[in-house]
Motif scaffolding. Structure first.
Motif, PDB file in Angstrom:
ATOM      1  N   PRO A 120       0.825  -1.211   0.000  1.00 40.76           N
ATOM      2  CA  PRO A 120       0.000   0.000   0.000  1.00 40.76           C
ATOM      3  C   PRO A 120       0.862   1.266   0.000  1.00 40.76           C
ATOM      4  CG  PRO A 120       0.089  -0.950   2.212  1.00 40.76           C
ATOM      5  CD  PRO A 120       0.822  -1.900   1.285  1.00 40.76           C
ATOM      6  N   GLY A 121       0.261   2.349  -0.487  1.00 41.10           N
ATOM      7  CA  GLY A 121       0.878   3.671  -0.374  1.00 41.10           C
ATOM      8  C   GLY A 121       2.169   3.851  -1.143  1.00 41.10           C
ATOM      9  N   PRO A 122       3.048   4.701  -0.594  1.00 40.05           N
ATOM     10  CA  PRO A 122       4.273   5.092  -1.300  1.00 40.05           C
ATOM     11  C   PRO A 122       5.232   3.933  -1.599  1.00 40.05           C
ATOM     12  CG  PRO A 122       3.917   6.491   0.638  1.00 40.05           C
ATOM     13  CD  PRO A 122       2.890   5.405   0.667  1.00 40.05           C
ATOM     14  N   LEU A 123       5.164   2.871  -0.807  1.00 41.35           N
ATOM     15  CA  LEU A 123       6.074   1.750  -1.036  1.00 41.35           C
ATOM     16  C   LEU A 123       5.849   1.130  -2.414  1.00 41.35           C
ATOM     17  CD1 LEU A 123       8.397   0.391   0.334  1.00 41.35           C
ATOM     18  CD2 LEU A 123       6.808  -1.122   1.500  1.00 41.35           C
ATOM     19  N   ALA A 124       4.610   1.138  -2.897  1.00 35.30           N
ATOM     20  CA  ALA A 124       4.317   0.598  -4.230  1.00 35.30           C
ATOM     21  C   ALA A 124       5.050   1.375  -5.320  1.00 35.30           C
ATOM     22  CB  ALA A 124       2.810   0.608  -4.485  1.00 35.30           C
ATOM     23  N   LEU A 125       5.287   2.655  -5.087  1.00 35.80           N
ATOM     24  CA  LEU A 125       6.001   3.461  -6.078  1.00 35.80           C
ATOM     25  C   LEU A 125       7.445   3.003  -6.266  1.00 35.80           C
ATOM     26  CD1 LEU A 125       4.719   7.016  -5.114  1.00 35.80           C
ATOM     27  CD2 LEU A 125       3.997   5.594  -7.049  1.00 35.80           C
ATOM     28  N   MET A 126       8.020   2.382  -5.242  1.00 32.83           N
ATOM     29  CA  MET A 126       9.400   1.906  -5.337  1.00 32.83           C
ATOM     30  C   MET A 126       9.556   0.832  -6.413  1.00 32.83           C
ATOM     31  SD  MET A 126      11.060   3.844  -3.414  1.00 32.83           S
ATOM     32  CE  MET A 126      12.608   3.075  -3.769  1.00 32.83           C
ATOM     33  N   ALA A 127       8.457   0.172  -6.762  1.00 32.76           N
ATOM     34  CA  ALA A 127       8.520  -0.864  -7.804  1.00 32.76           C
ATOM     35  C   ALA A 127       8.952  -0.289  -9.141  1.00 32.76           C
ATOM     36  CB  ALA A 127       7.169  -1.561  -7.942  1.00 32.76           C
ATOM     37  N   SER A 128       8.743   1.026  -9.330  1.00 37.00           N
ATOM     38  CA  SER A 128       9.137   1.649 -10.596  1.00 37.00           C
ATOM     39  C   SER A 128      10.496   2.329 -10.500  1.00 37.00           C
ATOM     40  CB  SER A 128       8.069   2.651 -11.035  1.00 37.00           C
ATOM     41  OG  SER A 128       7.911   3.645 -10.050  1.00 37.00           O
TER      42      SER A 128
END
Length: 185
Positions: free
Chosen positions: A169-177
């Motif tokens: 959830p949240g900002p951690l998902a952005l790390m995937a990119s």
């Protein structure tokens, strides 16, 4: 940090580990207590077929049926993880968390095979002295996230770092990119 209950969770390498042994690694935690911590890197397949080193287990192995590089400690030893089908602990298996267990590879395959839905074999493991892992987490080297039983047996191990982060959830998902080479951003 005080937390000592990381058994059965994933450690996901943060970009600060770029260039290290653990760059982009996903580690399934097998134990974590006052004596330290132990886990295996679940997203580093090797080119060595299980058939070559452990022929009795090759027909039980999950795809890809190769030995995985579990970590930098004791790389000459093998550790087996299984996905347990049903309740209880099959002979030769110690349940770690949920449906994931550690397999004694000396147990005859025909005894264990009916009770497991997957097998992954690792050469070596990742280990930490008491409080060492807590320090690494506090300094931002690892994201700690919940594991899904399939994570340790993913057919797409090379993409596991991104897929585990993407489901957070949240900002951690952005790390995937996050780009493989941050200077290219």
């Amino acid at each position: 940090m005080g937390q000592k209950k990381l058994t059965g969770q994933l450690l996901v390498a943060t970009p600060t580990l770029s260039g290290s042994t653990f760059e982009s690694s996903v580690i399934y935690m097998l134990s974590h207590d006052s004596d330290g911590a132990l886990g295996v890197i679940v997203n580093r397949p090797s080119d060595v077929p299980i058939e070559r080193l452990l022929p009795n287990w090759s027909h039980v192995a999950s795809e890809p049926d190769v030995i995985f590089q579990g970590g930098p400690v004791s790389t000459d030893s093998a550790l087996g993880l299984v996905l347990i089908s049903g309740d209880g602990e099959p002979l030769g298996v110690r349940r770690v968390s949920g449906d994931v267990g550690v397999l004694d590879l000396d147990t005859p395959a025909e005894v264990v095979e009916p009770a497991v839905g997957g097998l992954r074999v690792f050469a070596g493991y990742a280990g930490w002295a008491p409080d060492q892992l807590e320090g690494e987490i506090e300094e931002g080297s690892w994201y700690v996230v919940d594991a899904e039983p399939e994570d340790a047996f993913s057919q797409h191990a090379d993409g596991l770092w991104r897929s585990v982060l993407r489901r957070q959830p949240g900002p951690l998902a952005l790390m995937a990119s996050f780009p493989d080479d941050p200077t290219m951003n």
